[in-house]
Design a protein around this motif. Structure first.
Motif, mmCIF file in Angstrom:
data_model
loop_
_atom_site.group_PDB
_atom_site.id
_atom_site.type_symbol
_atom_site.label_atom_id
_atom_site.label_comp_id
_atom_site.label_asym_id
_atom_site.label_seq_id
_atom_site.Cartn_x
_atom_site.Cartn_y
_atom_site.Cartn_z
ATOM 1 N N TRP A 1 14.201 67.171 58.658
ATOM 2 C CA TRP A 1 15.092 68.312 58.455
ATOM 3 C C TRP A 1 15.843 68.724 59.723
ATOM 4 C CZ3 TRP A 1 14.942 68.497 53.450
ATOM 5 C CH2 TRP A 1 13.755 68.197 52.776
ATOM 6 N N ALA A 2 15.548 68.106 60.837
ATOM 7 C CA ALA A 2 16.122 68.523 62.117
ATOM 8 C C ALA A 2 17.552 68.018 62.290
ATOM 9 C CB ALA A 2 15.245 68.040 63.270
ATOM 10 N N GLU A 3 18.514 68.925 62.314
ATOM 11 C CA GLU A 3 19.916 68.625 62.579
ATOM 12 C C GLU A 3 20.404 67.378 61.829
ATOM 13 O OE1 GLU A 3 20.595 68.442 66.744
ATOM 14 O OE2 GLU A 3 19.784 70.448 67.111
ATOM 15 N N PRO A 4 20.405 67.415 60.512
ATOM 16 C CA PRO A 4 20.857 66.252 59.735
ATOM 17 C C PRO A 4 22.327 65.956 59.999
ATOM 18 C CG PRO A 4 20.651 68.183 58.339
ATOM 19 C CD PRO A 4 20.056 68.564 59.660
ATOM 20 N N PRO A 5 22.663 64.723 60.350
ATOM 21 C CA PRO A 5 24.062 64.377 60.659
ATOM 22 C C PRO A 5 24.933 64.336 59.405
ATOM 23 C CG PRO A 5 22.698 62.418 60.708
ATOM 24 C CD PRO A 5 21.760 63.570 60.530
#
Length: 288
Positions: free
Chosen positions: A260-264
């Motif tokens: 879930w971390a900073e999805p491009p």
């Protein structure tokens, strides 16, 4: 249900998500020069189609499956989304197609209207968009009472409240964009999707390329719930490969936190035959 052979050809093409948007995109400029649409006649055809679908044997089955499958996402919203004791439900429909000339698109519109009534979603809370709509078709939709969007969102709409997304026979990129925009354990459970089966998309594609180009669908397949909506063979061209897709919170918890971390944002650099009409493309088609 007698229609011309040309309309059935359009219906068959819409069955293939990979080619539908490109075909409609190429014809959008030509459609803009057609004779003005008879609004009253088109509205009556749509209402007649709704009545016809309501009498079909598969409709009660679809209705029950959809209401059961979406009950958690649509009917258990956060308290701040409740007004007068009722949830403020929304619906978004992308990629419906030229319903004034395509029988397939018209029946899909009729099904949308049936679903809105069944799920008790207000017509004004249903947003509809397709870059191939003519001005006449936009007027028809406005007369029906739905909200016609003016901007091509490419599926990148954040669900701030329980939302039903109606994406019949849309391209994979549209689903992937929608997932990216809502890629969090808070937002995904608000989504209920009626459209192409994610697992079928994956099974029909090369695993390496599918994972590279449509990473959000790839990850969602393992944590979403899919309920197949089958229909009689004579409706396959219109409603083939349709499923109700939801995202139970418990399933999302099985993915690593780093997911879930900073999805491009998806770029699709390796997709020369992208299945959606991107923002700005529809304008160039009309100018040409």
């Amino acid at each position: 249900m007698a229609e011309s052979g040309d309309e059935w050809q359009v219906a068959r093409r819409r069955k293939r998500a990979a080619g539908a948007s490109k075909i409609l995109q190429a014809g959008s400029a030509q459609r803009s020069f057609q004779e003005p649409l008879d609004i009253s006649k088109t509205l009556q055809r749509i209402r007649d189609t709704v009545s016809e679908l309501r009498c079909e044997e598969f409709w009660p089955q679809w209705k029950e499956k959809i209401l059961v499958a979406t009950s958690s996402a649509l009917w258990s919203p956060p308290k701040d989304n409740i007004s007068d004791g009722r949830p403020q439900l929304e619906c978004v429909c992308y990629g419906l197609g030229p319903f004034s000339s395509s029988m397939s698109a018209r029946y899909q519109l009729a099904m949308l209207l049936l679903l809105l009534d069944a799920a008790q979603i207000s017509l004004k809370n249903c947003c509809v968009y397709d870059p191939v709509f003519t001005s006449g078709e936009r007027e028809v939709l406005t007369e029906l009472g739905v909200t016609v969007l003016t901007e091509n969102e490419e599926g990148k709409r954040l669900a701030t409240r329980p939302t039903l997304f109606y994406l019949m026979h849309c391209g994979k990129a549209l689903y992937n964009n929608l997932l990216w925009k809502n890629w969090s354990v808070q937002c995904l459970p608000r989504l209920s999707v009626i459209g192409n089966s994610f697992s079928s998309m994956r099974d029909r594609a090369t695993e390496r390329e599918f994972s590279r180009d449509y990473s959000y669908i790839t990850q969602a397949v393992s944590v979403c719930d899919e309920v197949e909506l089958s229909c009689p063979s004579r409706w396959i061209d219109v409603f083939s490969d349709t499923a109700v897709i939801t995202f139970p919170p418990d399933g999302l918890g099985s993915l690593p936190q780093c997911t879930w971390a900073e999805p491009p944002e998806p770029q699709y650099r390796h997709c020369p035959d992208l299945e959606i009409i991107q923002r700005g493309t529809e304008l160039r088609e009309e100018v040409n």
